[in-house]
Write a protein that holds these residues in place. Structure first.
Motif: not given
Length: 68
Positions: A41-42, A49-51, A56-57, A60-63
């Motif tokens: 997420e960049f 915050l939405y993305n 999370v929903e 999917i792990p997020v960086v």
């Protein structure tokens, strides 16, 4: 920065399954992330915050590299 991360990941043999911006024509959703193993997420702070919540929903792990 997102383009740089994309180029590095691709050069290392990773497959990018979705390049998303608010201009993709539809709102980010768990269904769009179905083939992803991780999200980078960049974006801008207003969208991050939405993305992240969608990722999370979708499980999917997020960086997150958002600045500002």
């Amino acid at each position: 920065m997102g383009k740089a991360i994309d180029a590095i990941a691709t050069s290392m043999g990773h497959e990018i399954v979705l390049r998303y911006s608010g201009k993709n024509g539809e709102k980010l959703s768990p269904a769009l992330l179905a083939d992803a193993e991780v999200a980078i997420e960049f974006s801008v702070p207003d969208a991050a915050l939405y993305n992240i919540g969608v990722c999370v929903e979708a499980g999917i792990p997020v960086v997150c590299g958002t600045t500002g």
